[in-house]
Scaffold this motif. Sequence first.
Motif, PDB file in Angstrom:
ATOM      1  N   LEU A  18       0.975  -1.525   0.349  1.00 31.86           N
ATOM      2  CA  LEU A  18       0.422   0.355  -0.206  1.00 31.86           C
ATOM      3  C   LEU A  18       1.158   1.302  -0.091  1.00 31.86           C
ATOM      4  CD1 LEU A  18      -3.066   0.263   0.556  1.00 31.86           C
ATOM      5  CD2 LEU A  18      -3.075   0.797   2.536  1.00 31.86           C
ATOM      6  N   PRO A  19       0.774   1.729  -0.657  1.00 29.82           N
ATOM      7  CA  PRO A  19       1.348   2.918  -1.439  1.00 29.82           C
ATOM      8  C   PRO A  19       1.500   4.246   0.070  1.00 29.82           C
ATOM      9  CG  PRO A  19      -0.165   3.531  -3.086  1.00 29.82           C
ATOM     10  CD  PRO A  19      -0.123   1.979  -2.234  1.00 29.82           C
ATOM     11  N   ASN A  20       0.009   4.431   0.887  1.00 27.43           N
ATOM     12  CA  ASN A  20       0.044   5.194   1.701  1.00 27.43           C
ATOM     13  C   ASN A  20      -1.470   5.101   2.768  1.00 27.43           C
ATOM     14  OD1 ASN A  20      -2.107   6.582   0.120  1.00 27.43           O
ATOM     15  ND2 ASN A  20      -1.161   7.489  -1.055  1.00 27.43           N
ATOM     16  N   ALA A  21      -1.649   5.795   3.297  1.00 22.77           N
ATOM     17  CA  ALA A  21      -2.737   4.875   4.837  1.00 22.77           C
ATOM     18  C   ALA A  21      -2.577   6.976   5.931  1.00 22.77           C
ATOM     19  CB  ALA A  21      -1.982   4.231   5.504  1.00 22.77           C
ATOM     20  N   ILE A  22      -3.808   6.739   6.010  1.00 23.73           N
ATOM     21  CA  ILE A  22      -4.056   7.664   6.907  1.00 23.73           C
ATOM     22  C   ILE A  22      -4.635   7.521   8.377  1.00 23.73           C
ATOM     23  CG2 ILE A  22      -5.072  10.512   7.442  1.00 23.73           C
ATOM     24  CD1 ILE A  22      -5.218  10.943   4.645  1.00 23.73           C
ATOM     25  N   THR A  23      -3.928   7.565   9.635  1.00 26.14           N
ATOM     26  CA  THR A  23      -4.744   6.930  10.290  1.00 26.14           C
ATOM     27  C   THR A  23      -5.892   8.233  11.557  1.00 26.14           C
ATOM     28  OG1 THR A  23      -5.234   5.553  12.289  1.00 26.14           O
ATOM     29  CG2 THR A  23      -2.458   6.606  11.561  1.00 26.14           C
ATOM     30  N   GLY A  24      -6.087   8.094  12.722  1.00 20.59           N
ATOM     31  CA  GLY A  24      -6.237   9.222  13.751  1.00 20.59           C
ATOM     32  C   GLY A  24      -7.072  10.511  12.801  1.00 20.59           C
ATOM     33  N   VAL A  25      -7.659  11.009  13.988  1.00 22.03           N
ATOM     34  CA  VAL A  25      -8.247  12.277  13.287  1.00 22.03           C
ATOM     35  C   VAL A  25      -7.623  13.618  14.573  1.00 22.03           C
ATOM     36  CG1 VAL A  25     -10.994  13.123  13.314  1.00 22.03           C
ATOM     37  CG2 VAL A  25     -10.694  11.210  13.034  1.00 22.03           C
ATOM     38  N   LEU A  34      -0.559  11.138   8.461  1.00 23.94           N
ATOM     39  CA  LEU A  34      -0.039   9.690   7.487  1.00 23.94           C
ATOM     40  C   LEU A  34       0.933   9.290   6.996  1.00 23.94           C
ATOM     41  CD1 LEU A  34      -0.119  10.245   4.159  1.00 23.94           C
ATOM     42  CD2 LEU A  34       0.652  12.776   4.644  1.00 23.94           C
ATOM     43  N   LEU A  35       1.417   8.201   6.725  1.00 21.54           N
ATOM     44  CA  LEU A  35       2.104   7.552   6.376  1.00 21.54           C
ATOM     45  C   LEU A  35       2.273   7.434   4.573  1.00 21.54           C
ATOM     46  CD1 LEU A  35       0.396   5.997   8.918  1.00 21.54           C
ATOM     47  CD2 LEU A  35       2.191   4.777   8.865  1.00 21.54           C
ATOM     48  N   GLU A  36       3.637   7.358   4.253  1.00 28.06           N
ATOM     49  CA  GLU A  36       3.789   6.768   2.619  1.00 28.06           C
ATOM     50  C   GLU A  36       5.199   6.667   2.387  1.00 28.06           C
ATOM     51  OE1 GLU A  36       3.448  11.002   0.801  1.00 28.06           O
ATOM     52  OE2 GLU A  36       4.264  11.629   2.937  1.00 28.06           O
ATOM     53  N   PRO A  72       9.265  -0.217  10.558  1.00 30.21           N
ATOM     54  CA  PRO A  72       8.707   0.625   9.203  1.00 30.21           C
ATOM     55  C   PRO A  72       9.652   0.881   8.763  1.00 30.21           C
ATOM     56  CG  PRO A  72       9.228   2.675  11.369  1.00 30.21           C
ATOM     57  CD  PRO A  72       9.569   0.601  11.386  1.00 30.21           C
ATOM     58  N   GLY A  73      10.016   0.377   7.341  1.00 29.77           N
ATOM     59  CA  GLY A  73      11.545   0.718   6.831  1.00 29.77           C
ATOM     60  C   GLY A  73      10.663   1.196   5.454  1.00 29.77           C
ATOM     61  N   GLY A  74      10.932   2.230   4.897  1.00 29.73           N
ATOM     62  CA  GLY A  74      10.807   2.628   3.670  1.00 29.73           C
ATOM     63  C   GLY A  74       9.237   3.717   3.683  1.00 29.73           C
ATOM     64  N   LEU A  75       9.097   4.199   5.264  1.00 33.67           N
ATOM     65  CA  LEU A  75       8.189   4.846   5.136  1.00 33.67           C
ATOM     66  C   LEU A  75       8.600   6.638   5.288  1.00 33.67           C
ATOM     67  CD1 LEU A  75       5.455   2.671   7.408  1.00 33.67           C
ATOM     68  CD2 LEU A  75       5.868   3.120   5.039  1.00 33.67           C
ATOM     69  N   ARG A  76       8.180   7.762   5.043  1.00 30.94           N
ATOM     70  CA  ARG A  76       7.600   8.720   5.916  1.00 30.94           C
ATOM     71  C   ARG A  76       6.899   9.036   6.626  1.00 30.94           C
ATOM     72  NH1 ARG A  76       8.661  13.138   1.087  1.00 30.94           N
ATOM     73  NH2 ARG A  76       6.873  12.183   0.731  1.00 30.94           N
TER      74      ARG A  76
END
Length: 102
Positions: A18-25, A34-36, A72-76
């Motif tokens: 998965l290229p990105n995800a968002i969690t929380g508000v 935001l995880l990319e 979490p390698g590869g993530l910004r």
Amino acid sequence: MESLTFRHTTKKPLAGSLPNAITGVVASGNLEILLERVLPPDACEVAIETPIAGYGDVWEAVVADFVARAQPGGLRISINDGGARPDTVSLRLLQGARLMEV
């Protein structure tokens, strides 16, 4: 407003594609993450924007614990904090990593 950035080397990339995800508000006492998947597979960067200054050591410890657990390698990871407690930050980071493992 305080800006913090932490960079870590991981032992492996986070599983999944998965290229990105968002969690929380962002709301009182919470945060948005935001995880990319945009970094080399052995790198992780966490950038934090928080209205509460002076807790850099706490943020550093929470992020280091997350990196050790999730690798979490590869993530910004970008965090927009609204005053979340450390346990909430850990929960949201782990939720985000799990979402990315799809």
